[in-house]
Design an enzyme around this catalytic site. Structure first.
Site, mmCIF file in Angstrom:
data_model
loop_
_atom_site.group_PDB
_atom_site.id
_atom_site.type_symbol
_atom_site.label_atom_id
_atom_site.label_comp_id
_atom_site.label_asym_id
_atom_site.label_seq_id
_atom_site.Cartn_x
_atom_site.Cartn_y
_atom_site.Cartn_z
ATOM 1 N N SER A 61 -9.847 -1.030 7.221
ATOM 2 C CA SER A 61 -9.306 -0.793 5.879
ATOM 3 C C SER A 61 -8.564 -1.965 5.265
ATOM 4 O O SER A 61 -8.127 -1.878 4.125
ATOM 5 C CB SER A 61 -8.386 0.437 5.902
ATOM 6 O OG SER A 61 -9.125 1.609 6.129
ATOM 7 N N LYS A 77 0.851 -1.189 0.000
ATOM 8 C CA LYS A 77 0.000 0.000 0.000
ATOM 9 C C LYS A 77 0.886 1.238 0.000
ATOM 10 O O LYS A 77 1.912 1.283 0.698
ATOM 11 C CB LYS A 77 -0.896 -0.035 1.241
ATOM 12 C CG LYS A 77 -1.953 1.063 1.324
ATOM 13 C CD LYS A 77 -2.808 0.841 2.569
ATOM 14 C CE LYS A 77 -3.894 1.897 2.732
ATOM 15 N NZ LYS A 77 -4.732 1.640 3.940
ATOM 16 N N SER A 83 -9.603 1.624 3.116
ATOM 17 C CA SER A 83 -8.775 2.433 2.245
ATOM 18 C C SER A 83 -7.768 1.634 1.429
ATOM 19 O O SER A 83 -7.152 2.154 0.504
ATOM 20 C CB SER A 83 -8.020 3.468 3.082
ATOM 21 O OG SER A 83 -7.160 2.826 4.014
#
Length: 480
Positions: A170, A71, A146
């Site tokens: 997330s 990420k 996210s």
């Protein structure tokens, strides 16, 4: 070459049937064929990936030759790290996050950095400043957030595992939306050093994989005490694969008696109930537990998390690093840099957090939220005296269309109603695919007491052996 599971890739490399370079090339081929329609990646460095793969030997570590993604809020030395924000669009860190170093030491091959909601603030990956990642199962729908880019990359078969971060769901929520396994470890289990902070008392790094066993293998590589992280827990390193084959006979499964069901899709509930029944049939005992303060979790979270975000994001002022706007005065430069650099959702949360921390409102909002957080944590402590794991839906619905909730922040925030409490309590949790509704994945959430990840993985693995629903594959162009 088709991207297999972490376990299968490791076996193939160790036997000498394939090399790390073979798998890196396969992953990069998948990026070229799929990511144009999926937009899961923000940065891909082919030369670095191939160079790293060529230098990797089969005996290097526990992930030797396995390609992966990070990420883009996890710092990588010499490689762009943006947190999907304009304010960091040119930021290249001078150091690696601890998890990046650990994965390098284990022989993993970094393919690239994945898209996310800006500064991890969102549940759809729509707030990214650069692109909107699509759900591999329905490109008109969100992948969750996210960590939507990491979830989508694994679901599409581009990489066999990816790391995300989980502040209020997330990892687990996009795992549910994209039909992959996602694990949020106990707070402090995995180092946060080098993770660009959203809310420091809630953030935790964890893996996306295709199976619980793959997640256990990755956890063996990334977990452990880190002297550079003041919140890192000094707990003994464990082999997370150790209990996978024990089954669930004799385990107590907790079902929440007062679980909020407003907005819960009946078909999602039916899929979760069927999964629980499967585990019961394997010898687990189902008991009812109470979480009396769970209805206050969303309100509590959306005071604490924005307050911490307001503090953490104050460093982005145009002086030390990040975007700097042209201005006539220092104050104007601060204002313009932040106004131009931050997106609307980030600004919204900074304003909420600053208000909650302001003089005259601190006791009424932030302090009371922390008191409620304590009660929520105690609820879980008492519940785990009666059971080994708690099972519930990961999300109240399947993946929804782009734009459906973007104009209604409250509706968006309520999508995290089942995942937020675990972060407030600091406990581990995972989302396991447990069915499909109208072709879209459904996630079963498995929660356990602090540092009981092995129990979560044991239950998830046992369920994976007996689930029998039809599993459609994403219609994407990954080569066989």
């Amino acid at each position: 070459m088709k991207l297999n599971s972490v376990k299968e890739i490791l076996a193939s490399v160790h036997k000498g049937e394939t090399t790390a370079a073979d798998w890196a090339k396969a992953s990069l081929d998948a990026v070229r064929k799929v990511d144009g329609e999926l937009e899961a990646f923000l940065t891909v460095d082919e030369d670095a990936a191939l160079s790293r793969a060529e230098a990797t030997t089969a005996d290097q570590g526990g992930l030797a030759g396995v390609p992966y993604a990070l990420k883009d809020n996890i710092c990588t030395q010499g490689m762009l790290t943006t947190a999907a924000s304009r304010i960091l669009e040119n930021y290249i860190p001078p150091y690696n996050a601890t998890v990046a170093n650990l994965l390098n030491d284990a022989g993993g091959v970094l393919i690239g950095k994945t898209n996310l909601d800006e500064f991890a603030m969102g549940s759809t990956t729509e707030t990214s400043a650069f692109k909107k990642t699509k759900n591999p199962y329905a490109k008109g729908r969100v992948p969750g957030g996210s960590s939507g880019g990491s979830a989508a990359a694994v679901a599409a078969g581009i990489v066999p595992f990816a790391l995300g971060s989980d502040t209020g769901g997330s990892i687990r929520q996009p795992a549910a939306f994209c039909g992959v396994f996602g694990l949020k470890p106990t707070y402090g289990r995995v180092s946060r050093y080098g993770l660009i902070a959203f809310a420091s008392s809630l953030d935790q790094i964890g893996p996306f994989t295709n199976t619980a066993e793959d997640a256990a293998i990755v956890m063996n590589a990334i977990s452990g005490y880190d002297q550079y992280d003041s919140t890192s827990a000094k707990v003994e390193h464990e082999d997370f694969t150790q209990d996978l084959g024990l089954g669930v006979k004799g385990l107590r499964i907790g079902i929440v008696r007062n679980l909020p069901e407003e907005g819960l899709n009946p078909a999602v509930k039916q899929a979760v109930d069927a999964a629980i029944h499967k585990l019961e049939g394997e010898g687990a005992t189902v008991v009812e537990v109470d979480l009396p303060h769970s209805e206050y979790a969303v309100a509590t979270y959306y005071l604490i998390a924005p307050a911490e975000a307001s503090s953490n994001l104050s460093r982005y002022d145009g002086v030390r690093f990040g975007r700097r706007a042209e201005a006539k005065s220092m104050i104007d430069m601060f204002e313009q840099s932040r106004s131009q650099g931050f997106g609307m959702e980030v600004k919204r949360r900074i304003i909420i957090g600053t208000y909650a921390l302001s003089s005259g409102y601190y006791d009424a909002y932030y302090k009371r939220a922390q008191q409620m957080r304590t009660l929520i944590r105690r609820d879980y402590e008492q519940a785990f005296e009666q059971c080994d794991v708690i099972l519930m839906p990961t999300t109240p619905t399947t993946a929804f269309p782009f734009g459906e909730k973007s104009d209604d922040p409250l509706a968006m925030y309520l999508n995290d109603i089942y995942t937020i409490p675990a972060n407030l309590a600091g406990i581990p949790g995972a989302s396991v695919p447990c069915g499909f509704v109208d072709g879209l994945p459904v996630g079963l959430q498995v929660l356990a007491k602090p540092f009981a990840e092995r129990t979560i993985l044991r239950v998830a693995h046992a369920y994976e052996q007996v689930r029998d629903f039809s599993w459609p594959q994403p219609e994407l162009g990954v080569a066989e």
